[in-house]
Enzyme design. Structure first.
Site, mmCIF file in Angstrom:
data_model
loop_
_atom_site.group_PDB
_atom_site.id
_atom_site.type_symbol
_atom_site.label_atom_id
_atom_site.label_comp_id
_atom_site.label_asym_id
_atom_site.label_seq_id
_atom_site.Cartn_x
_atom_site.Cartn_y
_atom_site.Cartn_z
ATOM 1 N N TYR A 154 -12.568 3.755 -5.535
ATOM 2 C CA TYR A 154 -11.661 3.315 -4.459
ATOM 3 C C TYR A 154 -11.806 4.219 -3.236
ATOM 4 C CZ TYR A 154 -7.256 2.291 -2.025
ATOM 5 O OH TYR A 154 -6.311 1.969 -1.075
ATOM 6 N N SER A 207 -7.623 4.451 3.845
ATOM 7 C CA SER A 207 -6.625 5.223 3.073
ATOM 8 C C SER A 207 -6.906 6.702 3.274
ATOM 9 C CB SER A 207 -6.761 4.865 1.587
ATOM 10 O OG SER A 207 -6.039 5.781 0.792
HETATM 11 N N1 LIG Z 1 0.139 0.971 -0.852
HETATM 12 C C1 LIG Z 1 -0.503 2.115 -0.665
HETATM 13 O O1 LIG Z 1 -0.051 3.203 -1.124
HETATM 14 C C2 LIG Z 1 -1.767 2.140 0.133
HETATM 15 C C3 LIG Z 1 -2.222 3.386 0.603
HETATM 16 C C4 LIG Z 1 -3.376 3.431 1.354
HETATM 17 C C5 LIG Z 1 -4.080 2.277 1.654
HETATM 18 N N2 LIG Z 1 -3.634 1.085 1.164
HETATM 19 C C6 LIG Z 1 -4.425 -0.114 1.512
HETATM 20 O O2 LIG Z 1 -3.586 -0.996 2.233
HETATM 21 C C7 LIG Z 1 -4.060 -2.340 2.114
HETATM 22 C C8 LIG Z 1 -2.912 -3.268 1.804
HETATM 23 O O3 LIG Z 1 -2.354 -2.905 0.553
HETATM 24 P P1 LIG Z 1 -0.793 -2.995 0.245
HETATM 25 O O4 LIG Z 1 -0.380 -1.662 -0.234
HETATM 26 O O5 LIG Z 1 -0.058 -3.633 1.352
HETATM 27 O O6 LIG Z 1 -0.888 -3.940 -1.054
HETATM 28 P P2 LIG Z 1 -0.110 -5.262 -1.528
HETATM 29 O O7 LIG Z 1 1.355 -5.178 -1.215
HETATM 30 O O8 LIG Z 1 -0.527 -5.452 -2.947
HETATM 31 O O9 LIG Z 1 -0.745 -6.414 -0.606
HETATM 32 C C9 LIG Z 1 -2.072 -6.814 -0.770
HETATM 33 C C10 LIG Z 1 -2.332 -8.067 0.079
HETATM 34 O O10 LIG Z 1 -3.733 -8.377 -0.036
HETATM 35 C C11 LIG Z 1 -3.882 -9.720 -0.528
HETATM 36 N N3 LIG Z 1 -5.070 -9.767 -1.397
HETATM 37 C C12 LIG Z 1 -5.300 -9.053 -2.543
HETATM 38 N N4 LIG Z 1 -6.474 -9.397 -3.092
HETATM 39 C C13 LIG Z 1 -7.013 -10.346 -2.270
HETATM 40 C C14 LIG Z 1 -8.206 -11.123 -2.306
HETATM 41 N N5 LIG Z 1 -9.091 -11.012 -3.315
HETATM 42 N N6 LIG Z 1 -8.439 -12.001 -1.302
HETATM 43 C C15 LIG Z 1 -7.556 -12.145 -0.280
HETATM 44 N N7 LIG Z 1 -6.400 -11.448 -0.206
HETATM 45 C C16 LIG Z 1 -6.122 -10.577 -1.187
HETATM 46 C C17 LIG Z 1 -2.577 -10.010 -1.284
HETATM 47 O O11 LIG Z 1 -2.269 -11.403 -1.330
HETATM 48 P P3 LIG Z 1 -2.747 -12.398 -2.535
HETATM 49 O O12 LIG Z 1 -2.515 -11.665 -3.830
HETATM 50 O O13 LIG Z 1 -1.943 -13.631 -2.374
HETATM 51 O O14 LIG Z 1 -4.207 -12.656 -2.282
HETATM 52 C C18 LIG Z 1 -1.568 -9.283 -0.392
HETATM 53 O O15 LIG Z 1 -1.226 -10.081 0.713
HETATM 54 C C19 LIG Z 1 -5.159 -2.286 1.038
HETATM 55 O O16 LIG Z 1 -6.427 -2.318 1.667
HETATM 56 C C20 LIG Z 1 -4.942 -0.939 0.348
HETATM 57 O O17 LIG Z 1 -6.143 -0.433 -0.183
HETATM 58 C C21 LIG Z 1 -2.501 0.978 0.428
#
Ligand SMILES: NC(=O)c1ccc[n+]([C@@H]2O[C@H](COP(=O)([O-])OP(=O)(O)OC[C@H]3O[C@@H](n4cnc5c(N)ncnc54)[C@H](OP(=O)(O)O)[C@@H]3O)[C@@H](O)[C@H]2O)c1
Length: 252
Positions: free
Chosen positions: A149, A139
């Site tokens: 985080y 991130s």
């Molecule tokens: N959205 C943002 O603004 C942002 C910005 C920078 C970085 N990120 C990073 O991007 C990555 C993806 O996030 P996203 O924004 O796409 O979030 P998201 O839409 O909430 O998706 C998260 C995914 O991770 C899975 N997951 C969550 N906890 C888990 C666990 N304990 N074991 C296995 N799978 C798990 C979820 O599926 P299940 O719940 O079915 O397990 C889902 O498929 C993360 O690493 C986050 O830190 C996000």
């Protein structure tokens, strides 16, 4: 010959965008998350649309058992994985010091131990097979002092930078993907109020996945999608850290 990618957290957001883009590009997939129903739904859709193989692994990556299950899949020599996307992640509601320490342990496991275990398995397997690639989804928060985080993500960026140079000899590319705010389920799941985040700061998950894969082809160890976030990350590097911390705190 079709290549195979393993993507953690492929049921929504950035991971789902990686899965759809890679399937469209004729990659076979292994998709991982906790929710079996959602995984099967994604798998069925991608098999039907792109005629690729999609295997499903149900695993909670905040547990050792879940990490082991996925690591085992990464070392399966009969169905080798050429690209690992360490993407699954979540955020806790509340700042460190107000949260339950058991929840902080689970976060550390999900955001640090799981990518470490999976990268270990992938590197050992890929180095014996002529190479591969790892994308670690970090991130832009990694470049700011902003709670636990951002510390976890900074760890991932640091390891990725080193690994990309170190494993060049065995043809393994490692990238830290550092997006800014992306419209996904992430903020709602973490009970974060993002109503104050201006529209120009939001990125689309499909754009982020495409930027990362384009940067992987250019062998970039750190991918920061969009010019605006590249500028912000550069500013964060040169501004006093106390000022960066104050600005970053307002973004949560
Ligand atoms: N959205 C943002 O603004 C942002 C910005 C920078 C970085 N990120 C990073 O991007 C990555 C993806 O996030 P996203 O924004 O796409 O979030 P998201 O839409 O909430 O998706 C998260 C995914 O991770 C899975 N997951 C969550 N906890 C888990 C666990 N304990 N074991 C296995 N799978 C798990 C979820 O599926 P299940 O719940 O079915 O397990 C889902 O498929 C993360 O690493 C986050 O830190 C996000």
């Amino acid at each position: 010959m079709a290549r195979r990618a393993l993507i953690t957290g492929a049921t929504s957001g950035i991971g789902n965008s990686f899965a759809r883009r890679l399937a469209a590009d004729n990659h076979d997939l292994v998709i991982v998350a906790r929710s079996a129903d959602r995984l099967e739904q994604v798998a069925a859709e991608l098999r039907a649309k792109h005629r690729v193989e999609v295997d499903v692994v149900v695993a909670d990556l905040s547990t050792s058992e879940g990490m082991d299950r996925v690591a085992e899949r990464l070392t399966d020599t009969a169905r080798p994985v050429d690209l690992l996307v360490n993407n699954a992640g979540a955020s806790l509601a509340g700042w460190f010091g107000t949260t339950d320490i058991a929840d902080e342990d689970a976060q550390l496991d999900l955001l640090v131990r799981a990518p470490m275990h999976l990268m270990d398995a992938a590197v050992k397997s890929m180095s014996g097979r002529g190479g591969g690639a790892v994308i670690n989804v970090a991130s832009v928060a990694a470049f700011t002092p902003r709670g636990v985080y951002s510390a976890h993500k900074a760890w991932l960026v640091n390891l990725s930078r080193w690994a990309d140079i170190h494993y060049d000899d065995v043809n393994i590319a490692v990238q830290a993907l550092c997006p800014g705010f992306v419209r996904t389920e992430f903020h709602q799941r973490g009970d974060m109020d993002v109503s104050g985040v201006p529209r120009w700061m939001w990125l689309k998950a499909d754009y982020v996945a495409k930027a990362s894969l384009d940067d992987l082809r250019k062998d970039k160890a750190v991918s920061i999608p969009s010019l605006r976030y590249k500028l912000l990350a550069t500013l964060a590097r040169y501004m006093p850290s106390s000022l960066v911390a104050r600005i970053a705190k307002r973004g949560r």
